[in-house]
Design an enzyme around this catalytic site. Structure first.
Site, PDB file in Angstrom:
ATOM      1  N   CYS A 135       0.824  -1.212   0.000  1.00  0.00           N
ATOM      2  CA  CYS A 135       0.000   0.000   0.000  1.00  0.00           C
ATOM      3  C   CYS A 135       0.855   1.258   0.000  1.00  0.00           C
ATOM      4  O   CYS A 135       0.426   2.301  -0.507  1.00  0.00           O
ATOM      5  CB  CYS A 135      -0.963  -0.012   1.179  1.00  0.00           C
ATOM      6  SG  CYS A 135      -0.157  -0.289   2.779  1.00  0.00           S
ATOM      7  N   HIS A 160      -1.166   0.561   7.500  1.00  0.00           N
ATOM      8  CA  HIS A 160      -1.742   0.636   6.161  1.00  0.00           C
ATOM      9  C   HIS A 160      -1.693   2.082   5.680  1.00  0.00           C
ATOM     10  O   HIS A 160      -1.819   3.020   6.469  1.00  0.00           O
ATOM     11  CB  HIS A 160      -3.194   0.134   6.204  1.00  0.00           C
ATOM     12  CG  HIS A 160      -3.858   0.082   4.864  1.00  0.00           C
ATOM     13  ND1 HIS A 160      -3.332  -0.597   3.791  1.00  0.00           N
ATOM     14  CD2 HIS A 160      -5.020   0.639   4.415  1.00  0.00           C
ATOM     15  CE1 HIS A 160      -4.138  -0.475   2.748  1.00  0.00           C
ATOM     16  NE2 HIS A 160      -5.160   0.279   3.101  1.00  0.00           N
TER      17      HIS A 160
END
Length: 818
Positions: free
Chosen positions: A300, A778
């Site tokens: 990510c 994330h």
């Protein structure tokens, strides 16, 4: 087949996939003709995957899944292709260009044996990514051999439904419950993409208790169980019984995506919920520029940076705008070409071909034809990630990384692979003026360096809600002691103006060497913008290290402005009344074995250790200076390179691009300003400096280099073999005079290219991080397009309802024209 470029998206498209039977590179229908014209390769295997609705059983349900005998290729597929309602088969044929003569496969009667063998090898080959990451492709977990006879201690331990914390540190994420003694300890980051200090593993090594379950994943259907002894995730058929031993009723547990339990008192201001805009119905976005990137397992950080990069017109024009030229002139193996891979990724994100909304008329037509055409839902950046991260120990792993470090790594790659004179990273480059003042003599030195982002410190002392923070901390500690649910999170509110003020304030210079005193003294440094970039990237320095060197993160809210004016930070240069420090370099102590060590330092510029470069750049040093430090210290590590930086950071060319010394008589283009051709065989100054830093006389270095055609290694041998060296004063004077005359006549070499302008900016994108450190969590990107904010969360692209601009990590501003 390690170079196979098989793309499932193209395979599912109407044109299918063409594989060159000579190189095993794969192309879509629109690019295979280009490859044929370029290489003359005429034999391609054409592959096409057909997807249809499954035949329904008598009860109305789909028939049981089975491996289709016509499914040749071992590829990762889209989620909808794995559903119970679909079946698919692959069609293969040989195509001979340019006439497009087709031969259906398999066809052992008409084809030569060698061709048949080659075709079978392609059709039966494993996915190269499946070979690289076998663990991530495993669907069936083995049953642990310890599950049936697991020993559980009767120690009275009961696990509460919330408020968990590692028994050996303060971490509250990635916690694992040992199923033997009930210990709650943190895992390692490589277990499940989360951060940790490895205390669960240490506990196993101390006790030998083999099984642990991850807290927050327990549901009536199971949980994540790991076997330390077997070193892999496993199944525990008796998990309900093992959990009940510690007071956990598995049938009443309901895990959520973020590892929280439904019966927990969840903070309404959870970082994960706010940044992902959870609880809000987000409208999906489709079309050009609204294509997501699939998460490959902790990718990510890459996806967020690339979405922001390709929202910038200069990068769009440099790569996607030049697609025909880049593809036509790409090397024979385009998988190893940076510009080709950047262009391919940019085209995938901007073309809209892989972000198409479902259309009702198409759905009806598909039902009528009993054929299913899957909707494109993002692209997989596997090949791009493999290329840009190769030889980098961190980015080439499956671990989570720092988006800021990857941004600098990408800029470095763009710089090194520029397309002619065009360099899109020019839009980020700016000059920083550093003013260093000797506190004792009050004399100053002004230097300039190149940088690509502005690092803003978090001014925690300026929080506007200090009373709330103190009350929250007291309540939180009390809840921990009494094992009660934690209170609702209170986040520090920091004014942006305070962070900007902290950036502009003077800072102490450690181990400052004053050239006025020719000794170490106290010094202070201030930084200002000598130029303002076209696009300003601002990093909030949220990550730090605790006293125990455990990475930590400031969970703060900063009121980042939509419109930013930093014109007051413009550099002013030497002011009236200021006296400059003498231009004298600090003494360098060279060890006795300097010759051998210097010879070991000389490395090929392409072999510079980029991980060490990034470590130094993260400390705030200019990227080019970091590359020079690693180069001139022979890839001996970041610590040695750091010492080089400390010694050379006050030199005028400290942040200038690296120019390579000559090897075997050949000087680099960067050194040609002082090269033989222009200065009557005057050796490059950087080579002279290397030799004189070892204690030899400058005149001796010049004569040795001239005698050996500027070869550093041969010049050192010449010096050691001529101990009777005597100065030829006439020669030296002549050489110096010629050099000085030519230097004066030469134009000043061009400095770093910058796009200076006014320091007023508008926010157009920001990257946010969720988690406790750069090693876990994330990343998500928000970009403002067509007047509205859009959230890019891996492959999901939606219109943003509440963009969390106060919780970002990296902010992208574009200049407002004056």
């Amino acid at each position: 087949m390690s170079k196979s470029c098989i793309l499932v998206k193209i395979l599912n498209s109407e044109g299918g996939l063409y594989i060159c039977m000579n190189t095993f590179l794969a192309f879509g229908r629109e690019h295979v003709e280009r490859h044929f014209r370029k290489t003359g390769q005429s034999v391609y295997m054409h592959l096409k995957r057909h997807v249809r609705e499954k035949v329904r059983g008598a009860s109305g349900g789909a028939l049981p899944k089975r491996r289709n005998s016509k499914l040749f290729l071992d590829l990762d597929t889209d989620d909808d292709l794995n559903s119970d309602d679909l079946e698919y088969e692959d069609e293969a044929k040989l195509v001979i260009f340019p006439d497009h003569y087709e031969i259906a496969l398999p066809n052992i009667e008409e084809l030569p044996a060698l061709v048949t063998i080659a075709c079978d090898a392609v059709l039966s080959s494993k996915s190269p990514y499946r070979k690289q990451d076998p663990d991530t492709w495993e669907n069936e977990l083995p049953v642990s051999k310890y599950a049936n006879n697991l020993t559980q201690l009767d120690n009275g331990v009961r696990i509460p439904p919330s408020g968990w914390k590692c028994a050996r540190c303060d971490l509250r994420e990635n916690l694992w419950l040992n199923l033997t003694d009930g210990s709650v300890l943190c895992g390692k980051w490589f277990f499940d993409s989360s951060g940790g200090n490895g205390h669960a593993l240490e506990h196993y090594r101390d006790t030998g208790y083999p099984l642990a379950v991850k807290l927050g994943t327990i549901t009536p259907d199971g949980a994540d169980v790991y076997s330390f002894q077997e070193e892999e995730p496993v199944l525990d058929p008796h998990l309900a019984k093992h959990l009940a031993h510690f007071g956990i009723d598995m049938l009443h547990m309901h895990g959520t995506e973020n590892g929280l339990q439904d019966n927990e008192i969840k903070p309404r201001v959870s970082e994960w919920e706010v940044i992902q805009e959870s609880g809000t119905k987000l409208k999906p976005m489709y079309g050009p520029g609204y294509t997501g990137l699939k998460n490959l397992g902790n990718s990510c950080y890459l996806s967020s940076v690339m979405q922001a990069i390709f929202s910038i017109p200069e990068f769009q024009r440099a790569y996607v705008g030049n697609l025909p030229r880049i593809f036509d002139y790409s090397p024979l193996d385009p998988t190893q070409d940076f510009n080709t891979q950047m262009t391919k990724l940019g085209h995938g994100l901007l073309s809209g071909q892989y972000s198409k909304p479902p259309v009702k008329s198409e759905l009806i037509e598909q039902v009528m034809k009993e054929e299913h055409k899957p909707q494109h839902n993002g692209i997989s950046p596997r090949m791009f990630k493999a290329f840009v991260s190769k030889s980098h120990p961190e980015f080439s792993s499956n671990r989570q990384q720092d988006a800021q470090e990857f941004f600098l790594h990408l800029v470095n790659l763009v710089e090194r692979n520029r397309i002619g004179s065009e360099n899109p990273s020019d839009v980020f480059r700016f000059l920083v003026e550093e003013r260093i003042q000797c506190c004792q003599t009050r004399k100053v030195r002004y230097t300039e360096r190149v940088d690509y982002l502005m690092q803003l410190p978090v001014a925690m002392e300026a929080a506007t809600n200090k009373d709330e923070l103190i009350a929250y901390e007291l309540t939180r500690r009390e809840a921990e002691v009494n094992r009660r649910p934690l209170p609702e999170l209170v986040r520090a509110k920091i004014p942006f103006s305070a962070c900007l003020q902290a950036f502009s304030e003077p800072e102490n210079v450690d181990d400052f060497w004053s050239s006025a005193l020719q000794a170490k003294s106290a010094g202070v440094k201030t930084s200002r913008f000598a130029s303002f970039p076209e696009y300003l990237v601002v990093q909030i320095k949220k990550f730090t290290f605790g006293l125990d060197w455990v990475p930590k993160k400031f969970d703060v809210s900063i009121d980042m402005p939509d419109l930013l004016d930093i014109n007051h930070l413009r550099a002013r240069g030497l002011q009236p009344g200021e006296e400059e420090l003498p231009d004298i370099s600090p003494p360098i102590v060279i060890p006795d074995d300097s010759k051998d060590r210097l010879m070991n330092q000389l490395i090929d510029p392409s072999d510079i250790d980029e991980s060490s470069v990034m470590q130094l750049a993260e400390m705030g040093f200019p990227l080019e200076a970091c590359r020079k430090a690693v180069y001139f210290t022979g890839n001996m590590g970041a610590e040695v390179a750091f010492n080089w930086i400390i010694v050379h950071m006050e030199e005028p060319d400290f942040a200038e691009p690296l120019t390579m010394p000559g090897y075997g008589g050949a000087a680099s283009a960067g050194a040609s300003v002082f090269g033989a051709a222009g200065l009557d065989n005057q050796p490059p100054e950087e080579i002279i400096s290397i030799i004189t830093s070892m204690g030899f006389q400058r005149n001796q270095a010049i004569q040795a280099l001239r005698a050996t055609n500027h070869s550093l290694e041969r010049a050192l041998d010449w010096i050691f073999s001529h101990p009777e060296f005597e100065e030829d004063s006439d020669f030296v004077i002549e050489m110096e005079n010629n050099a000085n005359a030519n230097i004066i006549s030469e134009a000043k070499p061009e400095g770093p290219r910058v796009k200076d302008g006014p320091g007023t900016y508008e926010l157009f994108a920001f990257i946010s991080h969720m988690g406790t450190s750069t090693m876990s969590g994330h990343y998500i990107c928000h970009i403002k397009k067509e007047g509205r904010w859009v959230i890019y969360n891996d492959h999901k692209v939606c219109a943003s309802e509440r963009p969390p601009k106060d919780l970002g990590y990296m902010y992208f501003y574009r200049r407002i024209p004056s």
